[in-house]
Design an enzyme around this catalytic site. Structure first.
Site, mmCIF file in Angstrom:
data_model
loop_
_atom_site.group_PDB
_atom_site.id
_atom_site.type_symbol
_atom_site.label_atom_id
_atom_site.label_comp_id
_atom_site.label_asym_id
_atom_site.label_seq_id
_atom_site.Cartn_x
_atom_site.Cartn_y
_atom_site.Cartn_z
ATOM 1 N N ARG A 91 30.860 -129.558 -18.688
ATOM 2 C CA ARG A 91 29.700 -128.757 -19.068
ATOM 3 C C ARG A 91 29.112 -129.232 -20.391
ATOM 4 N NH1 ARG A 91 33.124 -124.466 -16.977
ATOM 5 N NH2 ARG A 91 32.311 -123.845 -14.968
ATOM 6 N N ASP A 151 33.690 -116.013 -14.817
ATOM 7 C CA ASP A 151 35.097 -116.423 -14.930
ATOM 8 C C ASP A 151 36.014 -115.196 -14.887
ATOM 9 O OD1 ASP A 151 34.505 -119.402 -16.429
ATOM 10 O OD2 ASP A 151 33.074 -117.787 -16.670
ATOM 11 N N ARG A 154 36.324 -114.200 -11.385
ATOM 12 C CA ARG A 154 37.257 -115.095 -10.681
ATOM 13 C C ARG A 154 38.699 -114.734 -11.026
ATOM 14 N NH1 ARG A 154 33.554 -120.366 -12.072
ATOM 15 N NH2 ARG A 154 32.443 -120.481 -10.104
ATOM 16 N N HIS A 178 32.779 -120.543 -21.781
ATOM 17 C CA HIS A 178 32.644 -120.667 -20.330
ATOM 18 C C HIS A 178 32.858 -122.147 -20.054
ATOM 19 C CE1 HIS A 178 31.137 -120.549 -16.241
ATOM 20 N NE2 HIS A 178 30.160 -121.375 -16.544
#
Ligand code: NAD
Length: 317
Positions: A91, A151, A154, A178
């Site tokens: 990222r 997240d 998840r 993140h």
């Protein structure tokens, strides 16, 4: 509280995440009006038309293609525009490409409104939330990132699957970046009111020691795994965005791990990252910051260091 504003949500970036988010908001009846904006006008018109043909089956909503002038009356502006993560790309690698796009978008938005809550989604989301916050000149509470809301969902899902309980009854938070350095806050994790270690002692399934240890790796690998298989992630993040937007539009004060500019919590400052925050009509309010055990605190600081390095890279231009 800004109750007089229209329930308009403007989504900048009508790519996979932007359009799926519009669809999710439409199906759930979250906003009164959804406006999509994108550089690619051709694609934008097609997406907006496709969505608008479904309004007869959805709670009353207007969906249309628009432009930055639509930000004037918006309650929420979501930024999903930018380059997307390529297979194997971290990222943070996306950083420079998206920082420039982000600054120009925020300039367009704040020249039309200083009232909307801005929700940054484009990756690397924490760094771009910082970039957006500084470029906007708005109060930190009003410029937030989707952060680790996805997240955390998840995390809750993997815990719920392992423990065979409804994820609605799992309270768990991923904090920090993140991204790769994110931290599963096991100390804050509860099932049905019981701290996770206590729950494990009573559930009777007799899992071996360390049975939960791999779950955070699964969370960290999730985006890579999905991108490897289908090129992008957009369904779950859209539901996460719907959760954030709902909390803003309904002034819910839900506790969500959005990314915000941190000013002193856990000894951290001048960095955007996720901690559980109370999200309402004006954006992210107070943080919920219980004492963390040493290992989680150290991991959070390490995550902040990763982000600070990236922020320094962006600030250096
Ligand atoms: P995409 O390539 O499908 O869509 C990006 C869109 O942005 C395109 O339609 C493009 O035309 C548009 N765009 C580019 N520059 C623009 C500009 N200056 N103004 C207006 N529109 C512009 O990408 P995607 O799959 O929708 O992902 C979007 C972003 O969201 C990526 O950065 C991705 O990594 C990120 N993402 C974040 C999360 C999260 O949890 N934060 C989850 C999934 C994806």
């Amino acid at each position: 509280m800004k109750q007089d504003r229209k329930q308009r949500v403007v989504i900048i970036g009508a790519g996979a995440v932007g359009v799926t988010s519009a669809y999710t908001l439409l199906v759930r009846g979250t906003a009164r009006e959804i406006v999509l904006v994108d550089l690619d006008r051709e694609r934008l018109e097609g997406e907006a038309a496709d969505l608008s043909h479904g309004v007869a089956f959805a709670p009353r909503t207007e969906v249309r293609a628009g432009d930055y002038d639509d930000c004037t009356d918006a309650a929420v502006v979501i930024v999903t525009a930018g380059a997307k993560q390529k297979p194997g790309e971290s990222r943070l690698d996306l950083l420079s490409r998206n920082a420039t796009i982000c600054r120009s978008i925020i300039g367009e938005v704040v020249s039309r409104t200083s009232d909307a809550v801005i929700v940054v989604v484009t990756n690397p989301v924490d760094v771009l939330t910082y970039v957006a916050q500084k470029a906007s000149g708005l109060p930190p509470s009003q410029v937030i990132g989707s952060g680790t809301v996805l997240d955390s969902a998840r995390f809750r899902y993997f815990i719920s699957r392992h423990c065979n309980v409804n994820p609605h009854n799992v309270h768990a938070y991923v904090i920090g970046e993140h991204g790769d350095s994110e931290v599963g806050a096991w100390s804050m994790t509860h099932i049905g009111g019981a701290a996770i270690r206590e729950y494990c002692g009573t559930c009777g399934r007799g899992c071996p020691d360390g049975a939960l240890d791999g779950l955070m790796d699964e969370v960290r690998q999730s985006a890579y795994h999905i991108i490897e298989h289908k090129g992008a992630t957009y369904y779950a993040v859209s539901l996460a965005l719907d959760r954030i937007v709902t909390s803003i539009l309904r002034d819910e004060n839900s506790v969500l791990t959005v990314s915000t500019l941190i000013d002193g919590a856990y000894g951290l400052s001048d960095v955007c990252l996720s901690l559980p925050a109370v999200v309402g009509a004006n954006g992210a309010g107070r943080l919920v910051a219980p004492a963390l055990p040493e290992d989680e605190l150290a991991a959070l600081h390490a995550s902040a260091d990763v982000l600070k390095e990236a922020i320094a890279h962006v600030e250096a231009g």
